[in-house]
Enzyme design. Structure first.
Site, PDB file in Angstrom:
ATOM      1  N   CYS A  26       0.855  -1.180   0.000  1.00 46.45           N
ATOM      2  CA  CYS A  26       0.000   0.000   0.000  1.00 46.45           C
ATOM      3  C   CYS A  26       0.894   1.234   0.000  1.00 46.45           C
ATOM      4  O   CYS A  26       2.085   1.144   0.284  1.00 46.45           O
ATOM      5  CB  CYS A  26      -0.869   0.048   1.252  1.00 46.45           C
ATOM      6  SG  CYS A  26      -2.021  -1.320   1.363  1.00 46.45           S
ATOM      7  N   GLY A  52      -0.133   0.150  -5.108  1.00 48.91           N
ATOM      8  CA  GLY A  52      -1.450  -0.444  -4.925  1.00 48.91           C
ATOM      9  C   GLY A  52      -2.412   0.068  -5.966  1.00 48.91           C
ATOM     10  O   GLY A  52      -2.536   1.277  -6.148  1.00 48.91           O
ATOM     11  N   ASN A 126       0.134   1.362   5.778  1.00 48.60           N
ATOM     12  CA  ASN A 126       0.969   0.552   4.885  1.00 48.60           C
ATOM     13  C   ASN A 126       1.684  -0.465   5.760  1.00 48.60           C
ATOM     14  O   ASN A 126       2.461  -0.078   6.633  1.00 48.60           O
ATOM     15  CB  ASN A 126       1.975   1.452   4.170  1.00 48.60           C
ATOM     16  CG  ASN A 126       2.990   0.684   3.347  1.00 48.60           C
ATOM     17  OD1 ASN A 126       4.049   1.195   3.046  1.00 48.60           O
ATOM     18  ND2 ASN A 126       2.683  -0.546   2.973  1.00 48.60           N
ATOM     19  N   GLY A 127       1.395  -1.752   5.524  1.00 48.40           N
ATOM     20  CA  GLY A 127       2.029  -2.791   6.319  1.00 48.40           C
ATOM     21  C   GLY A 127       1.050  -3.899   6.614  1.00 48.40           C
ATOM     22  O   GLY A 127       0.006  -4.009   5.969  1.00 48.40           O
ATOM     23  N   CYS A 260      12.630  -3.442   5.083  1.00 46.23           N
ATOM     24  CA  CYS A 260      12.368  -4.451   4.039  1.00 46.23           C
ATOM     25  C   CYS A 260      13.307  -4.258   2.852  1.00 46.23           C
ATOM     26  O   CYS A 260      13.231  -3.257   2.144  1.00 46.23           O
ATOM     27  CB  CYS A 260      10.919  -4.321   3.568  1.00 46.23           C
ATOM     28  SG  CYS A 260      10.570  -5.273   2.082  1.00 46.23           S
ATOM     29  N   TYR A 266      12.540  -4.486  -5.651  1.00 47.07           N
ATOM     30  CA  TYR A 266      11.445  -4.407  -6.603  1.00 47.07           C
ATOM     31  C   TYR A 266      10.382  -3.340  -6.313  1.00 47.07           C
ATOM     32  O   TYR A 266       9.964  -2.617  -7.218  1.00 47.07           O
ATOM     33  CB  TYR A 266      10.765  -5.789  -6.689  1.00 47.07           C
ATOM     34  CG  TYR A 266       9.481  -5.808  -7.483  1.00 47.07           C
ATOM     35  CD1 TYR A 266       9.466  -5.464  -8.831  1.00 47.07           C
ATOM     36  CD2 TYR A 266       8.283  -6.158  -6.878  1.00 47.07           C
ATOM     37  CE1 TYR A 266       8.284  -5.469  -9.553  1.00 47.07           C
ATOM     38  CE2 TYR A 266       7.099  -6.174  -7.598  1.00 47.07           C
ATOM     39  CZ  TYR A 266       7.105  -5.830  -8.938  1.00 47.07           C
ATOM     40  OH  TYR A 266       5.949  -5.832  -9.640  1.00 47.07           O
ATOM     41  N   CYS A 406       5.901 -13.549   2.801  1.00 43.13           N
ATOM     42  CA  CYS A 406       6.019 -12.345   3.640  1.00 43.13           C
ATOM     43  C   CYS A 406       4.754 -12.184   4.485  1.00 43.13           C
ATOM     44  O   CYS A 406       3.654 -12.399   3.990  1.00 43.13           O
ATOM     45  CB  CYS A 406       6.194 -11.117   2.749  1.00 43.13           C
ATOM     46  SG  CYS A 406       6.263  -9.577   3.704  1.00 43.13           S
ATOM     47  N   CYS A 457      15.252  -6.625   7.032  1.00 42.51           N
ATOM     48  CA  CYS A 457      14.441  -7.839   6.921  1.00 42.51           C
ATOM     49  C   CYS A 457      14.789  -8.518   5.603  1.00 42.51           C
ATOM     50  O   CYS A 457      14.706  -7.903   4.534  1.00 42.51           O
ATOM     51  CB  CYS A 457      12.947  -7.528   6.952  1.00 42.51           C
ATOM     52  SG  CYS A 457      11.962  -9.038   6.771  1.00 42.51           S
ATOM     53  N   CYS A 460      12.062 -13.239   3.358  1.00 43.42           N
ATOM     54  CA  CYS A 460      11.587 -14.014   2.207  1.00 43.42           C
ATOM     55  C   CYS A 460      12.741 -14.738   1.500  1.00 43.42           C
ATOM     56  O   CYS A 460      12.510 -15.624   0.687  1.00 43.42           O
ATOM     57  CB  CYS A 460      10.786 -13.149   1.242  1.00 43.42           C
ATOM     58  SG  CYS A 460      11.560 -11.605   0.840  1.00 43.42           S
TER      59      CYS A 460
HETATM   60 FE1  SF4 Z   1      10.336  -7.423   2.757  1.00 41.60          FE
HETATM   61 FE2  SF4 Z   1      10.672 -10.042   2.324  1.00 41.60          FE
HETATM   62 FE3  SF4 Z   1      10.829  -9.030   4.816  1.00 41.60          FE
HETATM   63 FE4  SF4 Z   1       8.482  -9.126   3.540  1.00 41.60          FE
HETATM   64  S1  SF4 Z   1       9.725 -10.890   4.192  1.00 41.60           S
HETATM   65  S2  SF4 Z   1       9.301  -7.408   4.735  1.00 41.60           S
HETATM   66  S3  SF4 Z   1       9.100  -8.731   1.405  1.00 41.60           S
HETATM   67  S4  SF4 Z   1      12.203  -8.603   3.056  1.00 41.60           S
END
Ligand code: SF4
Length: 483
Positions: A26, A52, A126-127, A260, A266, A406, A457, A460
């Site tokens: 979002c 979005g 957003n989240g 993230c 991307y 995710c 993070c 994924c």
């Molecule tokens: Fe980003 Fe992947 Fe972590 Fe989700 S899991 S917040 S897409 S790095």
């Protein structure tokens, strides 16, 4: 599973991407103190449209009351001049949504507006909250009635139930109970409030346009309205923007930061500054590192447009192999289209991408993309390039293999559908039909970002989640995997 749990399962569980992409979540935008606040928000949402496309909304304040307009589809299709005229006042917030939790319907379009004992307030989020389901069940047992299937509504219920008189204190009390990813913008009659979760999963920036203060998920939206980027809202920071200017608070106990990394790979626009870095520069460095780690003898470097563009530029520069636009994207197709009865091979991909035969024929091609999700799109693109005459196709991916879903606000397929979660690299290469396949290493990705693993993070890519995901969420995912 009780009836209540079953209903929540249908409404609150993060949606899982239906096509071969991770999806932007979002975008949020806010304006304080500008005579055309709603109009600027409308333009800002245009700048965030890539985050979005399912619905959008704006809530403004004329000082005596809040005004709301929202709808389904793209920003340009929803808002008419008459709607913008109804959005009176010099404060406004807006939201574009790709459903990460809750069904795709106008009831779930944000901002959410409520009238509570704290006055009228609206929020744009957003989240994704990882403990929303447990909180919601507890609130429902206690008599709360929810109007939407969104995790964001949980925050509003917690605020409305807070015994604190002061809105800011009630927001803090509510947010101390939720876990997960949130970049939020609230609007009350006389102020807007921006908050980023203590881990800082999603971006949120502060900008300035004359006397007006602006908040936005990404800085590219500032450019559109001639606003200047001032700074990021820090992880765990709350800014209250009102008559006294911008007041900053740190109401949450500090936590390790987990920004993230996929925002760089991307999601974010290349013309944005995100987490203090230029997306376009990081993306090019991803490509450079990819070329160092995964070199190959070839004639041209071809990006998968648009997402592979900057990584391909970096790869070409580092490898000294010429960059060539060997694939053309049709920017004007919607998300669904009616196929002819007579099947056309690879129709779904062809309608979006087409090879330039004169560029690729007879060439050894390095095809650069940002990620491989299910592998089905890569397979079709490789075949299209071969049919257009490419002699060899070497696929290079500017991120490591995606092996986990995710839970922090990104729409991803289930783990089982992620090709790298179940197949070896050789098996993936064979599946997509490439001559060779190379991924960027986790180290190469973090080096391009310029931050250590601990501040990022990467769940994924690793399956290691920085914020514990509710056991129920994981179990559902496993159930989906097994189904
Ligand atoms: Fe980003 Fe992947 Fe972590 Fe989700 S899991 S917040 S897409 S790095």
């Amino acid at each position: 599973m009780t009836a209540q749990e079953e209903r929540l399962d249908r409404t609150l569980r993060p949606t899982r991407a239906r096509d071969d992409r991770f999806h932007d979540e979002c975008g949020v935008f806010g304006v304080y103190h500008h005579p055309e606040a709603a109009h600027l928000t409308y333009l800002g949402l245009h700048g965030l449209q890539h985050r979005g496309q399912e619905s959008a909304g704006i809530v403004s304040s004329s000082g005596d009351r809040l005004h709301e307009e929202k709808g389904m589809g793209h920003v340009a299709r929803i808002f008419r001049k008459t709607m913008l005229r109804r959005l009176k006042g010099d404060l406004a917030i807006g939201h574009v949504r790709y459903s990460t939790a809750g069904a795709s319907s106008v009831e779930n379009a944000q901002p959410f507006l409520i009238d509570s004992c704290k006055g009228e307030i609206a929020v744009a989020h957003n989240g994704n909250l990882v403990n929303a389901q447990a909180i919601r069940m507890a609130l429902e047992r206690d008599g709360s009635i929810f109007r939407t299937g969104s995790d964001t509504e949980v925050i509003l219920h917690l605020i409305a139930r807070s015994k604190k008189d002061d809105l800011e204190a009630a927001i803090v009390e509510a947010l101390k109970q939720v876990e997960g990813a949130y970049s939020l913008i609230f609007i009350a009659r006389d102020r807007i409030i921006g908050v980023r979760d203590p881990r800082g999963f999603r971006p949120l920036s502060l900008g300035r346009l004359g006397d007006a203060h602006i908040l936005s998920s990404e800085s590219c939206a500032f450019d559109l309205i001639d606003a200047a980027l001032v700074r990021d809202i820090e992880p765990g920071e709350m800014v209250v923007i009102g008559e006294a200017g911008v007041k900053s608070y740190r109401p949450f106990p500090p936590q390790p930061v987990s920004q993230c990394i996929f925002e760089y790979v991307y999601f974010s626009r290349p013309d944005s500054q995100v987490f203090g870095r230029s997306v376009h520069e990081v993306r090019k460095r991803l490509g450079r590192n990819l070329a160092k780690e995964q070199p190959v003898e070839a004639d041209i470097v071809v990006p998968v447009p648009d997402s592979g563009m900057y990584a391909a530029l970096g790869y070409a520069r580092e490898s000294k192999i010429p960059f060539a636009l060997g694939l053309v994207r049709n920017h004007y197709v919607g998300r669904t289209f009616i196929e002819p009865k007579q099947a056309i091979r690879h129709f779904g991909v062809k309608v979006k991408l087409n090879p330039v035969k004169e560029v690729v024929a007879g060439k050894r091609v390095v095809l650069v993309d940002d990620s491989i999700v299910r592998g089905t799109t890569s397979k079709k693109i490789v075949r299209m390039l071969r049919e257009a005459g490419a002699r060899e196709v070497h696929v290079r991916v500017s991120s490591p293999p995606t092996v986990a879903s995710c839970y922090y606000g990104i729409d991803t397929p289930t783990r089982r559908e992620l090709i790298a979660a179940t197949q070896t690299q050789d098996e993936i290469r064979d599946f997509i039909g490439a001559d060779s396949l190379g991924y960027l290493s986790p180290e190469g990705m973090l080096e391009a970002f310029g931050r250590p693993q601990q501040a990022t993070c990467t769940a994924c890519f690793t399956g290691i989640y920085p914020v514990e995901v509710e056991e129920e969420e994981r179990e559902k995912e496993h159930a989906l995997d097994a189904s």
